[in-house]
Design an enzyme around this catalytic site. Structure first.
Site, PDB file in Angstrom:
ATOM      1  N   TRP A 133      36.821 -43.867 -17.384  1.00 12.09           N
ATOM      2  CA  TRP A 133      37.906 -44.501 -18.135  1.00 12.09           C
ATOM      3  C   TRP A 133      38.642 -43.535 -19.065  1.00 12.09           C
ATOM      4  O   TRP A 133      39.637 -43.902 -19.657  1.00 12.09           O
ATOM      5  CB  TRP A 133      37.289 -45.614 -18.999  1.00 12.09           C
ATOM      6  CG  TRP A 133      35.964 -45.177 -19.580  1.00 12.09           C
ATOM      7  CD1 TRP A 133      34.732 -45.485 -19.080  1.00 12.09           C
ATOM      8  CD2 TRP A 133      35.735 -44.292 -20.685  1.00 12.09           C
ATOM      9  NE1 TRP A 133      33.745 -44.852 -19.818  1.00 12.09           N
ATOM     10  CE2 TRP A 133      34.333 -44.111 -20.815  1.00 12.09           C
ATOM     11  CE3 TRP A 133      36.581 -43.642 -21.588  1.00 12.09           C
ATOM     12  CZ2 TRP A 133      33.766 -43.316 -21.798  1.00 12.09           C
ATOM     13  CZ3 TRP A 133      36.011 -42.831 -22.563  1.00 12.09           C
ATOM     14  CH2 TRP A 133      34.617 -42.681 -22.658  1.00 12.09           C
ATOM     15  N   GLY A 209      31.894 -38.512 -14.692  1.00  8.80           N
ATOM     16  CA  GLY A 209      31.308 -39.430 -15.666  1.00  8.80           C
ATOM     17  C   GLY A 209      30.117 -38.802 -16.346  1.00  8.80           C
ATOM     18  O   GLY A 209      30.051 -37.578 -16.510  1.00  8.80           O
ATOM     19  N   SER A 210      29.178 -39.641 -16.728  1.00 12.15           N
ATOM     20  CA  SER A 210      28.018 -39.160 -17.492  1.00 12.15           C
ATOM     21  C   SER A 210      26.990 -38.496 -16.583  1.00 12.15           C
ATOM     22  O   SER A 210      26.981 -38.700 -15.372  1.00 12.15           O
ATOM     23  CB  SER A 210      27.374 -40.345 -18.215  1.00 12.15           C
ATOM     24  OG  SER A 210      26.909 -41.282 -17.265  1.00 12.15           O
ATOM     25  N   GLU A 231      31.623 -34.066 -11.700  1.00 10.50           N
ATOM     26  CA  GLU A 231      32.212 -33.551 -12.945  1.00 10.50           C
ATOM     27  C   GLU A 231      31.579 -34.361 -14.066  1.00 10.50           C
ATOM     28  O   GLU A 231      31.953 -35.503 -14.294  1.00 10.50           O
ATOM     29  CB  GLU A 231      33.730 -33.753 -12.952  1.00 10.50           C
ATOM     30  CG  GLU A 231      34.468 -33.061 -11.829  1.00 10.50           C
ATOM     31  CD  GLU A 231      34.528 -31.551 -11.988  1.00 10.50           C
ATOM     32  OE1 GLU A 231      34.020 -31.038 -13.006  1.00 10.50           O
ATOM     33  OE2 GLU A 231      35.067 -30.905 -11.089  1.00 10.50           O
ATOM     34  N   CYS A 265      35.966 -34.317 -21.424  1.00 10.21           N
ATOM     35  CA  CYS A 265      34.781 -33.526 -21.088  1.00 10.21           C
ATOM     36  C   CYS A 265      34.915 -32.121 -21.660  1.00 10.21           C
ATOM     37  O   CYS A 265      33.924 -31.550 -22.087  1.00 10.21           O
ATOM     38  CB  CYS A 265      34.505 -33.520 -19.595  1.00 10.21           C
ATOM     39  SG  CYS A 265      35.931 -33.822 -18.588  1.00 10.21           S
ATOM     40  N   GLU A 363      25.973 -34.795 -26.072  1.00 13.94           N
ATOM     41  CA  GLU A 363      27.436 -34.800 -26.049  1.00 13.94           C
ATOM     42  C   GLU A 363      27.903 -35.907 -26.997  1.00 13.94           C
ATOM     43  O   GLU A 363      27.499 -37.057 -26.848  1.00 13.94           O
ATOM     44  CB  GLU A 363      27.905 -35.095 -24.615  1.00 13.94           C
ATOM     45  CG  GLU A 363      29.403 -35.155 -24.482  1.00 13.94           C
ATOM     46  CD  GLU A 363      29.882 -35.405 -23.047  1.00 13.94           C
ATOM     47  OE1 GLU A 363      29.186 -36.115 -22.294  1.00 13.94           O
ATOM     48  OE2 GLU A 363      30.955 -34.894 -22.702  1.00 13.94           O
TER      49      GLU A 363
HETATM   50  P1  NDP Z   1      29.571 -43.611 -16.939  1.00 12.33           P
HETATM   51  O1  NDP Z   1      29.160 -42.314 -16.429  1.00 12.33           O
HETATM   52  O2  NDP Z   1      28.588 -44.712 -16.935  1.00 12.33           O
HETATM   53  O3  NDP Z   1      30.871 -44.109 -16.128  1.00 12.33           O
HETATM   54  C1  NDP Z   1      31.625 -43.300 -15.242  1.00 12.33           C
HETATM   55  C2  NDP Z   1      31.769 -43.982 -13.890  1.00 12.33           C
HETATM   56  O4  NDP Z   1      30.503 -43.985 -13.237  1.00 12.33           O
HETATM   57  C3  NDP Z   1      32.195 -45.437 -13.983  1.00 12.33           C
HETATM   58  O5  NDP Z   1      33.022 -45.765 -12.894  1.00 12.33           O
HETATM   59  C4  NDP Z   1      30.874 -46.159 -13.889  1.00 12.33           C
HETATM   60  O6  NDP Z   1      30.996 -47.471 -13.447  1.00 12.33           O
HETATM   61  C5  NDP Z   1      30.161 -45.312 -12.870  1.00 12.33           C
HETATM   62  N1  NDP Z   1      28.714 -45.457 -12.852  1.00 12.33           N
HETATM   63  C6  NDP Z   1      27.859 -45.404 -13.902  1.00 12.33           C
HETATM   64  N2  NDP Z   1      26.589 -45.543 -13.495  1.00 12.33           N
HETATM   65  C7  NDP Z   1      26.623 -45.693 -12.155  1.00 12.33           C
HETATM   66  C8  NDP Z   1      25.634 -45.900 -11.161  1.00 12.33           C
HETATM   67  N3  NDP Z   1      24.346 -45.948 -11.463  1.00 12.33           N
HETATM   68  N4  NDP Z   1      26.029 -46.045  -9.880  1.00 12.33           N
HETATM   69  C9  NDP Z   1      27.332 -45.991  -9.571  1.00 12.33           C
HETATM   70  N5  NDP Z   1      28.318 -45.797 -10.463  1.00 12.33           N
HETATM   71  C10 NDP Z   1      27.976 -45.652 -11.744  1.00 12.33           C
HETATM   72  O7  NDP Z   1      30.172 -43.408 -18.366  1.00 12.33           O
HETATM   73  P2  NDP Z   1      30.007 -44.354 -19.656  1.00 12.33           P
HETATM   74  O8  NDP Z   1      31.174 -45.197 -19.757  1.00 12.33           O
HETATM   75  O9  NDP Z   1      28.677 -44.981 -19.721  1.00 12.33           O
HETATM   76  O10 NDP Z   1      30.071 -43.219 -20.766  1.00 12.33           O
HETATM   77  C11 NDP Z   1      28.875 -42.641 -21.238  1.00 12.33           C
HETATM   78  C12 NDP Z   1      29.031 -41.201 -21.557  1.00 12.33           C
HETATM   79  O11 NDP Z   1      29.360 -40.494 -20.381  1.00 12.33           O
HETATM   80  C13 NDP Z   1      30.137 -40.828 -22.510  1.00 12.33           C
HETATM   81  O12 NDP Z   1      29.810 -41.099 -23.819  1.00 12.33           O
HETATM   82  C14 NDP Z   1      30.289 -39.372 -22.172  1.00 12.33           C
HETATM   83  O13 NDP Z   1      29.281 -38.653 -22.797  1.00 12.33           O
HETATM   84  C15 NDP Z   1      30.093 -39.338 -20.690  1.00 12.33           C
HETATM   85  N6  NDP Z   1      31.361 -39.343 -19.943  1.00 12.33           N
HETATM   86  C16 NDP Z   1      31.904 -38.148 -19.561  1.00 12.33           C
HETATM   87  C17 NDP Z   1      33.111 -38.126 -18.912  1.00 12.33           C
HETATM   88  C18 NDP Z   1      33.720 -36.851 -18.513  1.00 12.33           C
HETATM   89  O14 NDP Z   1      34.930 -36.782 -18.358  1.00 12.33           O
HETATM   90  N7  NDP Z   1      32.946 -35.829 -18.292  1.00 12.33           N
HETATM   91  C19 NDP Z   1      33.861 -39.354 -18.600  1.00 12.33           C
HETATM   92  C20 NDP Z   1      33.184 -40.551 -19.022  1.00 12.33           C
HETATM   93  C21 NDP Z   1      31.983 -40.519 -19.652  1.00 12.33           C
HETATM   94  P3  NDP Z   1      30.839 -48.746 -14.442  1.00 12.33           P
HETATM   95  O15 NDP Z   1      32.020 -48.756 -15.315  1.00 12.33           O
HETATM   96  O16 NDP Z   1      30.815 -49.862 -13.465  1.00 12.33           O
HETATM   97  O17 NDP Z   1      29.537 -48.569 -15.163  1.00 12.33           O
END
Ligand code: NDP
Length: 458
Positions: A133, A209-210, A231, A265, A363
């Site tokens: 997001w 994502g995370s 990433e 990130c 982070e």
């Molecule tokens: P997430 O990693 O949970 O979300 C990123 C994407 O991964 C979303 O589409 C999410 O879907 C999906 N996802 C998460 N878990 C799974 C899974 N087990 N199987 C399949 N898809 C999955 O990020 P959060 O919103 O929880 O953020 C948490 C932390 O992640 C942040 O505080 C930051 O530290 C890090 N982050 C880093 C980013 C970057 O650009 N490097 C971007 C976003 C987060 P859903 O919404 O359905 O959970």
């Protein structure tokens, strides 16, 4: 906490709209469509795919005002930054339209055997993208642009907090002439992810994502022998060894840290400052943080800091700040949440963070400036490289040779000398260590989901 695909404006925390998950039968239809379309999409001349990519860029440009409003509403970044994000998508589609044909062109390999050897870039098939997001359009664009031009097709699962962004990207692509099966937004649960990755019609998965999400998806991909690009997070160190004006350097660093409310990130999450610059530097970021007032993302002129992407993100960050203070860090500014609705966290400045504290290793995904005092480049590099992450980093000095010599020792995928960052459509982006694997953007972004096929001709 709320779950499910929903638009929940973080400025008020009100849910404005909800979207249902699709059924397993609809997942099957999407897989079939992606696979079937791959046959015809990849068989077209690349010039036709390039033409559609250009129209996608034009459509983003034409609609950037209304698209930016969707971003600001769903994840809370100010409208001007949301417009800049759409503009980045325009530049990414134009970059790959301009350069894709050459990047994917056949390359003759020098070969002693007498036969002709050619290295080709062939598409792989249907791919799954899982995107976050923080940049709800840009994250998709950098995955989709090179892969669509190569001839791959895409199923895209967006973050649950950005459903309208997901739908808007799909609509833009279709209005620009992309066939329906070439790109499909899918509102799926985490449980529906594994059967998709396992399916023989899917050739790879890209996730931003995370670490937690990356590890979960990479584990599934490994089990089913599918290629992954990840990433993940970062805790970029920016090292200040020498500066003509420590206060000016601090202002620039602070501005970068506040960009996207610190939810990037490659945000400069750790500022490592030489002793002789430290007092002025810390004083300046503390002053700057104290001056900010909360604003409405849709009316960015009225304030200068904004909510985080969700209440859950605000609660998590606030807990990290409290824990740092409880564990002995010094708080110079912020440290709490303003007395108003919405996912706001005050711009915060911390110092005195040591290895025993969680904040040293984690982070902090939000408006928190962590300032470290360092004796010299050696100590700065030791702290910088002790992070589990290795995304980006920077070294600043009025002596460029000194800065470059130190920068070359950073264990990162992107290393900057006397500049805050390099993000651009033509610059490769990605990290090492727990920041992930693979690269997006630039020439390397077109090298991930390809069959590097050898053609050997007698
Ligand atoms: P997430 O990693 O949970 O979300 C990123 C994407 O991964 C979303 O589409 C999410 O879907 C999906 N996802 C998460 N878990 C799974 C899974 N087990 N199987 C399949 N898809 C999955 O990020 P959060 O919103 O929880 O953020 C948490 C932390 O992640 C942040 O505080 C930051 O530290 C890090 N982050 C880093 C980013 C970057 O650009 N490097 C971007 C976003 C987060 P859903 O919404 O359905 O959970």
């Amino acid at each position: 906490a709320e779950t499910g695909f929903r638009t929940q404006n973080p400025e008020s925390n009100e849910v404005e709209e909800r979207f249902d998950y699709i059924s397993d039968a609809e997942v099957e239809q999407a897989l079939a469509a992606a696979h079937q379309e791959y046959r015809s999409w990849s068989a077209r001349p690349m010039s036709e795919r390039v033409e559609i990519a250009r129209r996608i860029a034009d459509t983003f440009e034409e609609q950037r005002g209304e698209l930016a409003e969707i971003i600001s509403t769903e994840m809370g970044k100010p409208l001007n930054e949301a417009k800049a994000e759409i503009w980045t998508c325009v530049s990414i589609f134009r970059y790959y339209a301009d350069n894709g044909p050459e990047l994917a062109a056949d390359k003759v390999i020098k070969h002693e055997g007498g036969f002709k050897a050619v290295l080709q870039s062939r598409p792989l098939g249907a791919l799954l993208g899982i995107m976050p997001w923080n940049f709800p359009f840009y994250q998709i664009a950098r995955f989709a642009a090179p892969n669509l031009i190569l001839g791959n097709t895409i199923l895209l699962k967006h973050a649950e907090t950005c459903p309208q962004s997901g739908l808007a990207v799909e609509r833009v692509f279709r209005e620009a002439g992309l066939p329906d099966g070439a790109y499909q937004n899918v509102f799926i649960t985490h449980d529906q992810v594994e059967p998709i990755i396992a399916d023989a019609r899917i050739q790879g998965v890209s996730l931003t994502g995370s670490e937690r999400a990356g590890a979960a998806v990479a584990e599934i991909a490994g089990r089913h022998l599918k290629k992954v690009v990840l990433e993940l997070g970062g805790s970029d160190a920016h090292i200040y060894l020498n500066a003509d004006d420590a206060r000016a350097a601090a202002q620039k660093a602070f501005g970068k840290r506040m960009y996207n409310m610190g939810q990037a990130c490659t945000s400069n999450k750790r500022l490592l400052v030489a002793e002789h610059l430290y007092d002025d530097f810390l004083d300046e970021v503390t002053r700057a943080a104290g001056e900010l007032v909360p604003g409405n993302p849709l009316k960015p002129a009225e304030g200068n800091y904004y909510p985080l992407s969700s209440e859950a993100a605000a609660v998590r960050l606030n807990e990290q700040i409290q824990r740092a203070v409880d564990q002995g860090a010094t708080l110079h500014a912020g440290g709490g949440r303003p007395d108003q609705p919405g996912a706001y966290v005050e711009p915060t400045v911390l110092s005195g963070i040591t290895e025993e504290m969680d904040a040293y290793h984690e982070e902090l995904f939000g408006p928190v400036v962590m300032v470290y005092k360092v004796k010299n480049a050696e100590e700065a590099l030791a702290i910088a490289n002790s992070s589990p992450y290795g995304l980006g980093g920077a070294v600043f000095s009025s002596d460029r040779d000194e800065a470059q010599a130190a920068a070359e020792q950073l264990e990162t995928g992107m290393t900057n000398v006397n500049v805050g960052g390099s993000e651009a459509a033509d610059m490769p982006f990605g990290g090492v260590k727990r920041s992930g694997m693979g690269r997006e953007l630039g020439p390397l972004g077109m090298d991930e989901f390809v069959n590097k096929r050898l053609l050997y001709i007698n």
